[in-house]
Design an enzyme around this catalytic site. Structure first.
Site, short mmCIF file in Angstrom:
data_model
loop_
_atom_site.label_atom_id
_atom_site.label_comp_id
_atom_site.label_asym_id
_atom_site.label_seq_id
_atom_site.Cartn_x
_atom_site.Cartn_y
_atom_site.Cartn_z
N LYS A 169 45.46 -31.84 20.58
CA LYS A 169 44.62 -32.48 21.58
C LYS A 169 45.40 -32.82 22.85
O LYS A 169 46.50 -33.35 22.78
CB LYS A 169 44.01 -33.75 21.00
CG LYS A 169 42.97 -34.40 21.88
CD LYS A 169 41.96 -35.13 21.05
CE LYS A 169 40.85 -35.72 21.89
NZ LYS A 169 40.10 -34.78 22.69
N GLY B 72 52.12 -36.90 20.85
CA GLY B 72 52.91 -35.77 20.37
C GLY B 72 52.66 -34.50 21.17
O GLY B 72 53.59 -33.74 21.48
N CYS B 73 51.41 -34.27 21.53
CA CYS B 73 51.05 -33.07 22.29
C CYS B 73 51.61 -33.14 23.71
O CYS B 73 52.02 -32.11 24.27
CB CYS B 73 49.54 -32.88 22.30
SG CYS B 73 48.86 -32.61 20.65
N THR B 74 51.63 -34.33 24.27
CA THR B 74 52.21 -34.49 25.61
C THR B 74 53.71 -34.24 25.57
O THR B 74 54.25 -33.52 26.42
CB THR B 74 51.90 -35.91 26.15
OG1 THR B 74 50.49 -36.06 26.25
CG2 THR B 74 52.53 -36.12 27.52
N ALA C 117 54.23 -30.45 25.20
CA ALA C 117 53.91 -29.74 26.44
C ALA C 117 55.00 -29.98 27.49
O ALA C 117 55.42 -29.04 28.19
CB ALA C 117 52.55 -30.18 26.98
#
Length: 154
Positions: free
Chosen positions: A38, A43-45, A48
């Site tokens: 998401k 974690g995704c930030t 990325a």
């Protein structure tokens, strides 16, 4: 599911640049396809931004980075703008590509079960064959691991 050494089936998804993007558009380049759950989550930030920080190193190895999540293109655009991401994010809103890669899984969080993305990364070589797959990725150190694989193996 595609096995190491097999040709990865072509797919087409809406991209953060407003266009439809096909995997075959990148034939002749190494392609890193990373699936993440998401936009804007911690974690995704981190993941990325790690890819962002190593983007030039991947480019020097003739490698393209593509991030894929079920989020819509508008969400991807905000994520890119907020974190200055220099690569495309693809909207797999019906999760067909995630299913094809075997990363659409039953997940459990705080006692609830739901279907979602298992954080995973795939390296596809210049001939379109799967060269490496990481499932259940832990973010810390992962981008360097992917970069080193391309440096040393491709």
């Amino acid at each position: 599911m595609v096995e190491i050494g097999q040709t990865v089936p072509d797919f087409e998804l809406a991209a953060s640049n407003g266009e439809k993007v096909k995997l075959s558009d990148f034939q002749g380049k190494n392609v890193v396809v990373y699936f993440y759950p998401k936009d804007m989550t911690p974690g995704c930030t981190t993941e990325a931004c790690d890819f962002r920080d190593q983007h030039e190193s991947f480019a020097e190895l003739d490698a393209v980075i593509l991030g894929v999540s079920p989020d819509p293109v508008e969400s991807h655009k905000k994520f890119i703008d907020k974190h200055d991401l220099p690569f495309l994010l693809l909207a797999d809103d019906d999760h067909q590509v995630a299913e094809a890669f075997g990363v659409w899984k039953l997940k459990k969080n705080f006692g609830k079960e739901y279907m979602g993305i298992e954080r995973s990364t795939f390296v596809i070589d210049k001939e379109g064959k799967l060269a490496k797959a990481w499932h259940k990725v832990k973010v810390k150190g992962h981008v360097e691991e992917a970069l080193n694989f391309i440096k040393e193996e491709l």
